[in-house]
Design a protein around this motif. Structure first.
Motif, PDB file in Angstrom:
ATOM      1  N   PHE A  26      -4.315   0.776  -8.886  1.00 45.28           N
ATOM      2  CA  PHE A  26      -3.290  -0.534  -8.708  1.00 45.28           C
ATOM      3  C   PHE A  26      -2.408  -0.472  -9.982  1.00 45.28           C
ATOM      4  CE2 PHE A  26      -7.623  -1.997  -7.214  1.00 45.28           C
ATOM      5  CZ  PHE A  26      -7.342  -2.700  -5.883  1.00 45.28           C
ATOM      6  N   PHE A  56       0.876  -1.040   0.024  1.00 45.89           N
ATOM      7  CA  PHE A  56       0.123   0.101  -0.089  1.00 45.89           C
ATOM      8  C   PHE A  56       0.755   1.147  -0.136  1.00 45.89           C
ATOM      9  CE2 PHE A  56      -2.929  -2.975   1.363  1.00 45.89           C
ATOM     10  CZ  PHE A  56      -4.436  -2.525   0.861  1.00 45.89           C
ATOM     11  N   THR A 116     -19.412  -0.213  -7.196  1.00 48.42           N
ATOM     12  CA  THR A 116     -18.068  -0.230  -7.487  1.00 48.42           C
ATOM     13  C   THR A 116     -17.747  -0.479  -9.040  1.00 48.42           C
ATOM     14  OG1 THR A 116     -15.699  -1.027  -6.730  1.00 48.42           O
ATOM     15  CG2 THR A 116     -17.318  -2.610  -7.373  1.00 48.42           C
ATOM     16  N   ALA A 154      -1.091  -0.850  -4.197  1.00 46.48           N
ATOM     17  CA  ALA A 154      -2.354   0.114  -4.346  1.00 46.48           C
ATOM     18  C   ALA A 154      -2.286   1.293  -3.735  1.00 46.48           C
ATOM     19  CB  ALA A 154      -3.374  -0.793  -3.280  1.00 46.48           C
ATOM     20  N   TRP A 155      -2.751   2.377  -4.282  1.00 45.20           N
ATOM     21  CA  TRP A 155      -2.793   3.487  -3.828  1.00 45.20           C
ATOM     22  C   TRP A 155      -4.369   4.093  -3.434  1.00 45.20           C
ATOM     23  CZ3 TRP A 155       2.160   5.850  -4.828  1.00 45.20           C
ATOM     24  CH2 TRP A 155       3.164   5.086  -5.633  1.00 45.20           C
ATOM     25  N   PRO A 156      -4.679   3.590  -2.284  1.00 43.99           N
ATOM     26  CA  PRO A 156      -6.071   3.981  -2.077  1.00 43.99           C
ATOM     27  C   PRO A 156      -6.338   5.458  -1.438  1.00 43.99           C
ATOM     28  CG  PRO A 156      -5.233   2.788  -0.511  1.00 43.99           C
ATOM     29  CD  PRO A 156      -4.102   2.869  -1.429  1.00 43.99           C
ATOM     30  N   HIS A 157      -7.391   6.018  -1.695  1.00 47.07           N
ATOM     31  CA  HIS A 157      -7.769   7.353  -1.043  1.00 47.07           C
ATOM     32  C   HIS A 157      -9.118   7.642  -1.180  1.00 47.07           C
ATOM     33  CE1 HIS A 157      -5.858  11.023   0.303  1.00 47.07           C
ATOM     34  NE2 HIS A 157      -6.897  11.497   0.159  1.00 47.07           N
ATOM     35  N   TRP A 164      -9.253  -9.122  -7.056  1.00 47.62           N
ATOM     36  CA  TRP A 164     -10.121  -7.949  -6.783  1.00 47.62           C
ATOM     37  C   TRP A 164     -11.681  -8.512  -6.905  1.00 47.62           C
ATOM     38  CZ3 TRP A 164     -14.087  -5.790  -9.827  1.00 47.62           C
ATOM     39  CH2 TRP A 164     -14.643  -4.573  -9.353  1.00 47.62           C
ATOM     40  N   ILE A 176      -4.483   6.611   3.863  1.00 49.15           N
ATOM     41  CA  ILE A 176      -5.773   5.856   4.089  1.00 49.15           C
ATOM     42  C   ILE A 176      -6.141   5.588   5.703  1.00 49.15           C
ATOM     43  CG2 ILE A 176      -5.130   3.537   3.638  1.00 49.15           C
ATOM     44  CD1 ILE A 176      -8.280   4.591   2.385  1.00 49.15           C
ATOM     45  N   ASN A 187      -9.047   3.765  -5.944  1.00 48.43           N
ATOM     46  CA  ASN A 187      -7.785   2.915  -5.797  1.00 48.43           C
ATOM     47  C   ASN A 187      -6.975   2.764  -6.917  1.00 48.43           C
ATOM     48  OD1 ASN A 187      -6.079   1.328  -4.296  1.00 48.43           O
ATOM     49  ND2 ASN A 187      -7.327  -0.238  -3.691  1.00 48.43           N
ATOM     50  N   ASN A 208      -9.898   1.275  -9.300  1.00 49.66           N
ATOM     51  CA  ASN A 208     -11.280   0.901  -8.807  1.00 49.66           C
ATOM     52  C   ASN A 208     -11.976   2.109  -8.123  1.00 49.66           C
ATOM     53  OD1 ASN A 208     -13.483  -0.707  -7.535  1.00 49.66           O
ATOM     54  ND2 ASN A 208     -12.210  -0.467  -5.604  1.00 49.66           N
ATOM     55  N   LEU A 265     -14.455   5.462  -2.722  1.00 51.89           N
ATOM     56  CA  LEU A 265     -12.922   5.294  -2.712  1.00 51.89           C
ATOM     57  C   LEU A 265     -12.408   5.275  -3.918  1.00 51.89           C
ATOM     58  CD1 LEU A 265     -10.646   3.343  -1.301  1.00 51.89           C
ATOM     59  CD2 LEU A 265     -11.649   1.220  -1.740  1.00 51.89           C
TER      60      LEU A 265
END
Length: 121
Positions: A29, A3, A59, A105-108, A43, A12, A27, A73, A25
């Motif tokens: 990848f 992450f 989603t 993964a770069w979630p925000h 996924w 996050i 995200n 995503n 969200l």
């Protein structure tokens, strides 16, 4: 899976503590091209778990155009509280090990805003 924060000043794990409704969200990848099928399989399993959780709305997975290997995503939740409950659920957390080792993964989390004459919140 690794992450990485989309915004290093507010990752996050900090965002999860904020009460907000609704939330989106985003995200991103990134991964090795050889691992694409494994990413989609992992996924899909995650998405099916999330669909059964309270507060889940929708989603959509997107693949980047061109020869690169990136996926995005976009998931909508009724509230940050419902997303947090699903994201921190032990069953979901155990699924993260199913992603290929090349996955990052770069979630925000985001909220819609209104811009007069352009869009509504």
């Amino acid at each position: 899976m690794q992450f990485r924060p989309m915004d290093p000043t507010f990752p996050i794990d900090h965002q999860l503590g904020i009460e907000a409704s609704p939330v989106v969200l985003i995200n991103l990848f990134t991964l090795d091209k050889k691992d694409e099928a494994a990413l989609i399989k992992a996924w899909t399993d995650d998405a099916q778990f999330m669909q059964r959780q309270p507060g889940y709305i929708s989603t959509q997975l997107h693949r980047a155009i061109g020869d690169g290997c990136a996926y995005l995503n976009y998931a909508v939740w009724e509230s940050n509280a419902t997303f947090r409950a699903a994201f921190t659920h032990p069953e979901f957390q155990s699924k993260l090990s199913h992603y290929p080792s090349s996955s990052v993964a770069w979630p925000h989390l985001f909220q819609k805003i209104a811009v007069t004459g352009v869009c509504v919140a």
